[in-house]
Design a protein around this motif. Sequence first.
Motif: not given
Lengths: 471, 241
Positions: A150-164
């Motif tokens: 599920p999303p972790s933020h209203i405007t930046a849903p993948a905020l919790h994931k690193s680029r790796g």
Amino acid sequence: MRNTPIAPENIRLLIAERIHDPQLRGNIGRATRTSLVKRSAVVSDYADWEEMRAVAHDIKQHVLDHAREYLESFERNASEAGAVVHYAADAEEAVRLIADIAAPHGKRVAVKSKSMTGEEIDLTHALENAGFEAIETDLGEYIIQLAGEPPSHITAPALHKSRGEIGKLFAQKLGIPFSDDPEHLTKVAREVLRRDFLRADIGISGVNFAIAESGSICIVENEGNARLSTSLPKVHIAVMGFEKLLPDFESLSLFLNMLGRSATGQRLTCYTSILTGPRRRHERDGPEQLHIVILDNGRARLLADAALRDALLCIRCGACMNVCPVYQKIGGHGYGSIYPGPIGSVLTPVYFGAERSAGLPFASSLCGACAEICPVGIDLHHLLLRWRERISRRQGKPVERAMMRAFAFVARRTWLFDVAGRLWRVFAPLLRDSRGGLRVPVWSRTRVFPDAPQRSFKQRWAGLQAGSEEE
Amino acid sequence: MNAREKLFGALGRQPGRDPDAGRRTLGERLGTLEYGRGGSEVARFIERAREAGSTALYCASSAEAAAHIATAAERIATATGRTCRCIAATHALLKSMGLQERLRTAGADLGWVTDPALASDATAASGVETAWERYALADIGITVALAGLADSGAIVISSSESESRSVSLLPTEHIALLPAGRILPSLLQAAPLLRVLAGGDGSSAATLVGGPSKTADIEKVLVTGVHGPAALTILVIDDID
């Protein structure tokens, strides 16, 4: 995660998990700090930002006060422009409606642009269960769809994931060589999703603002996926709550100037689409049908709830969670809801039931930073307090209630309070711990209970008056 | 009772309270706010447009603008080693600028939105691209803006019989011509235009374009050119209305 009851014990578990994840704390901390800095830079365009907040607040209150008139007006004007307006009492009805609109003649592929209202009714999963291929096209939403999260933020849903993590995900799910370069990963998503935009039968979007005077819906974005989702497929379905209504384009101008600044530190987002009905006869492209689904799902009841109705003013900017000291440490998943942060802690009990989300209003220090930053002036921390009152009344523990009653009994009688104070100052030193505070059951697990003073304030005051006490 | 009746019943009606009075008062308060009272100078517009990530250039004449477009086409032709493909809105200004000839000299292809091959229902014969493919493979989409907003550097465009939604959305770059006289201080001044565009003789899609397509969804790293054009160039032209 959506079905996990967020009782106080559970919220502590969720928080504990996240507090001990340094990678997550780093990601969230950096992202929220960046958002706040960018916001400050553009809010400083205006010396009268506070006055803007007041007018925005009053416009929204005015619309809510006349919700029926504005909704009637919106429905009439949207219909005149060729849109079909539908109503859904709850999530199930909305999903059924949308499936019915989409299903005739075998329409089975849907592209979706970001919609919190859509998340609220779990639309993507529901469509998939009904046999649709429902493709998220917002890059962040696309990433978490691939990851099944599920999303972790209203405007930046993948905020919790690193680029790796995202690179690994793409390599695994799309069969491409691993890369953690954000530019490259974005280009890959662009190519993949372009083909989906073309072959989709339906485009589904949310609505940021609905303009009553013209029946237009307004959608803001930066990527272009909402424009594509609402232009290429033959059918466009937009989902909204009635609280998105604004009276006219003048009001829209104020809200657009505030939304981008509050959400992402932009003067305006890259694209703001103002859509009025399906394509006109002389136009070259655009959907042949526009359906607008107006979802209740508890909003009318919230409107009638004088203590909490201000939560309907929210324009979903996400500033409150960016500034919240709790959110900054645990991120959106720590709230166990698609609406996280301060506004989420008010809305989740409303839309998903207070029994299932009792812990959320308590996961706050009531510092009020959220209320200060909210562009429409929602008194968020007071709304959280009101929820706490209700939840305690309904679900409070008998022991706690008894202790509170005992304290109230003592505190209402000055002589008794003084006696209790004297006894406290005598026995408190027995409880002193190594942190400079007192060892108190439960409380001391996560907080430092203040030590008792040598003399009470009343004693010191009497001493001051008599000249025998130092100031 | 269906969902509509239930909702309207729950919303009720405020007896004797006319929304128009409240709305008028709020409108007056709106009018006193600072955001609606800036200047509409070309320089301010260009500065704000650049801050938003767009390329913004002042052109003394439409001929100068045509030269810029030709230069862009040459740049793309050199970088890709093939003909640059352009699609333009069938707008009188673009037709009168000699764009077709300029681009041909620069080694670029120019199609017009109203060409039959670009009609959205043009069926693909074997070996011939569909309209969508032509748009998606185009390097540059060229349109004429209805207005510019000086406080944000954004432009107002809309779909019409001569300008598709796709021409400013699918090609890799978007170049928009903006007559200097159409620059407004802010969105507040653009409200009447938006109202007309939403009306019966208007457009199903009016769009405020504030910059090139972008995202920061991956670790807050800015990437341009996600789903929409990777570059937005606004040519502010002085000698025309």
